[in-house]
Design a protein around this motif. Structure first.
Motif, PDB file in Angstrom:
ATOM      1  N   PRO A   1      20.866  24.439  41.659  1.00 26.19           N
ATOM      2  CA  PRO A   1      21.082  23.377  42.649  1.00 26.19           C
ATOM      3  C   PRO A   1      21.393  22.016  42.032  1.00 26.19           C
ATOM      4  CG  PRO A   1      19.230  24.720  43.312  1.00 26.19           C
ATOM      5  CD  PRO A   1      19.638  25.184  41.926  1.00 26.19           C
ATOM      6  N   ASP A   2      20.841  21.743  40.834  1.00 23.54           N
ATOM      7  CA  ASP A   2      21.133  20.455  40.204  1.00 23.54           C
ATOM      8  C   ASP A   2      22.498  20.461  39.510  1.00 23.54           C
ATOM      9  OD1 ASP A   2      20.754  21.898  37.855  1.00 23.54           O
ATOM     10  OD2 ASP A   2      18.977  20.785  37.223  1.00 23.54           O
ATOM     11  N   GLY A   3      23.169  21.621  39.519  1.00 25.98           N
ATOM     12  CA  GLY A   3      24.509  21.720  38.962  1.00 25.98           C
ATOM     13  C   GLY A   3      24.584  21.930  37.466  1.00 25.98           C
ATOM     14  N   HIS A   4      23.444  22.044  36.777  1.00 22.92           N
ATOM     15  CA  HIS A   4      23.442  22.158  35.318  1.00 22.92           C
ATOM     16  C   HIS A   4      23.203  23.594  34.869  1.00 22.92           C
ATOM     17  CE1 HIS A   4      22.671  17.859  35.873  1.00 22.92           C
ATOM     18  NE2 HIS A   4      23.414  17.757  34.788  1.00 22.92           N
ATOM     19  N   ILE A   5      24.189  24.160  34.251  1.00 22.15           N
ATOM     20  CA  ILE A   5      24.057  25.461  33.599  1.00 22.15           C
ATOM     21  C   ILE A   5      25.221  25.618  32.628  1.00 22.15           C
ATOM     22  CG2 ILE A   5      25.333  26.801  35.319  1.00 22.15           C
ATOM     23  CD1 ILE A   5      23.225  29.015  34.859  1.00 22.15           C
ATOM     24  N   GLN A   6      24.942  26.213  31.498  1.00 23.35           N
ATOM     25  CA  GLN A   6      25.991  26.476  30.527  1.00 23.35           C
ATOM     26  C   GLN A   6      25.678  27.792  29.833  1.00 23.35           C
ATOM     27  OE1 GLN A   6      26.833  23.465  27.604  1.00 23.35           O
ATOM     28  NE2 GLN A   6      27.934  24.889  26.327  1.00 23.35           N
ATOM     29  N   ILE A   7      26.607  28.710  29.896  1.00 23.98           N
ATOM     30  CA  ILE A   7      26.449  29.994  29.231  1.00 23.98           C
ATOM     31  C   ILE A   7      27.760  30.313  28.526  1.00 23.98           C
ATOM     32  CG2 ILE A   7      26.059  32.466  29.538  1.00 23.98           C
ATOM     33  CD1 ILE A   7      24.424  31.818  31.990  1.00 23.98           C
ATOM     34  N   ASP A   8      27.681  30.557  27.229  1.00 22.57           N
ATOM     35  CA  ASP A   8      28.840  31.010  26.474  1.00 22.57           C
ATOM     36  C   ASP A   8      28.839  32.531  26.506  1.00 22.57           C
ATOM     37  OD1 ASP A   8      29.641  28.414  25.668  1.00 22.57           O
ATOM     38  OD2 ASP A   8      28.027  28.435  24.193  1.00 22.57           O
ATOM     39  N   VAL A   9      29.959  33.106  26.867  1.00 23.52           N
ATOM     40  CA  VAL A   9      30.044  34.547  27.069  1.00 23.52           C
ATOM     41  C   VAL A   9      31.068  35.140  26.126  1.00 23.52           C
ATOM     42  CG1 VAL A   9      30.600  36.333  28.762  1.00 23.52           C
ATOM     43  CG2 VAL A   9      29.450  34.251  29.494  1.00 23.52           C
ATOM     44  N   ARG A  10      30.728  36.284  25.555  1.00 25.79           N
ATOM     45  CA  ARG A  10      31.675  37.016  24.715  1.00 25.79           C
ATOM     46  C   ARG A  10      32.184  38.200  25.522  1.00 25.79           C
ATOM     47  NH1 ARG A  10      30.994  41.130  20.065  1.00 25.79           N
ATOM     48  NH2 ARG A  10      28.919  41.319  20.946  1.00 25.79           N
ATOM     49  N   LEU A  11      33.492  38.318  25.643  1.00 26.10           N
ATOM     50  CA  LEU A  11      34.126  39.434  26.333  1.00 26.10           C
ATOM     51  C   LEU A  11      34.758  40.349  25.303  1.00 26.10           C
ATOM     52  CD1 LEU A  11      35.960  37.422  29.124  1.00 26.10           C
ATOM     53  CD2 LEU A  11      33.805  38.674  29.341  1.00 26.10           C
ATOM     54  N   GLU A  12      34.472  41.648  25.426  1.00 23.84           N
ATOM     55  CA  GLU A  12      35.024  42.614  24.490  1.00 23.84           C
ATOM     56  C   GLU A  12      35.269  43.923  25.225  1.00 23.84           C
ATOM     57  OE1 GLU A  12      33.249  44.973  20.742  1.00 23.84           O
ATOM     58  OE2 GLU A  12      33.130  42.795  20.586  1.00 23.84           O
ATOM     59  N   ASP A  13      36.531  44.347  25.298  1.00 24.06           N
ATOM     60  CA  ASP A  13      36.894  45.612  25.958  1.00 24.06           C
ATOM     61  C   ASP A  13      36.264  45.742  27.337  1.00 24.06           C
ATOM     62  OD1 ASP A  13      38.399  46.434  23.726  1.00 24.06           O
ATOM     63  OD2 ASP A  13      36.612  47.223  22.758  1.00 24.06           O
ATOM     64  N   GLU A  14      36.473  44.755  28.184  1.00 23.45           N
ATOM     65  CA  GLU A  14      35.998  44.735  29.562  1.00 23.45           C
ATOM     66  C   GLU A  14      34.476  44.705  29.678  1.00 23.45           C
ATOM     67  OE1 GLU A  14      37.887  47.605  32.092  1.00 23.45           O
ATOM     68  OE2 GLU A  14      39.806  47.375  31.101  1.00 23.45           O
ATOM     69  N   THR A  15      33.780  44.329  28.609  1.00 19.48           N
ATOM     70  CA  THR A  15      32.328  44.237  28.612  1.00 19.48           C
ATOM     71  C   THR A  15      31.917  42.798  28.334  1.00 19.48           C
ATOM     72  OG1 THR A  15      32.128  46.501  27.793  1.00 19.48           O
ATOM     73  CG2 THR A  15      30.205  45.087  27.540  1.00 19.48           C
ATOM     74  N   VAL A  16      30.949  42.309  29.087  1.00 18.37           N
ATOM     75  CA  VAL A  16      30.413  40.974  28.885  1.00 18.37           C
ATOM     76  C   VAL A  16      29.148  41.102  28.036  1.00 18.37           C
ATOM     77  CG1 VAL A  16      29.373  38.971  30.021  1.00 18.37           C
ATOM     78  CG2 VAL A  16      31.308  40.146  31.079  1.00 18.37           C
ATOM     79  N   TRP A  17      29.075  40.329  26.964  1.00 15.65           N
ATOM     80  CA  TRP A  17      27.932  40.362  26.057  1.00 15.65           C
ATOM     81  C   TRP A  17      27.175  39.050  26.133  1.00 15.65           C
ATOM     82  CZ3 TRP A  17      26.619  44.759  23.608  1.00 15.65           C
ATOM     83  CH2 TRP A  17      27.583  45.754  23.545  1.00 15.65           C
ATOM     84  N   LEU A  18      25.874  39.128  26.412  1.00 15.28           N
ATOM     85  CA  LEU A  18      24.996  37.963  26.438  1.00 15.28           C
ATOM     86  C   LEU A  18      23.767  38.256  25.592  1.00 15.28           C
ATOM     87  CD1 LEU A  18      24.937  37.270  30.282  1.00 15.28           C
ATOM     88  CD2 LEU A  18      26.275  36.042  28.577  1.00 15.28           C
TER      89      LEU A  18
END
Length: 51
Positions: free
Chosen positions: A11-28
């Motif tokens: 709700p406060d608008g603050h979020i940051q996530i760096d995401v790695r995409l590899e062969d249609e898969t999201v890695w976190l």
């Protein structure tokens, strides 16, 4: 390939996530998953242990 990306913010608008995409898969890493789902890292660890 067609894909959609949905970004959810707190709700406060603050979020940051760096995401790695590899062969249609999201890695976190565990910290990133905790941030994404708004849960403690320990909660994410418990879910990972069930796999």
């Amino acid at each position: 390939m067609n894909s959609d990306l949905l970004i959810y913010t707190k709700p406060d608008g603050h979020i940051q996530i760096d995401v790695r995409l590899e062969d249609e898969t999201v890695w976190l890493n565990q910290d990133q998953m905790a941030t994404l789902f708004g849960r403690a890292k320990s909660t994410i660890n418990e879910h990972i242990k069930t796999f």
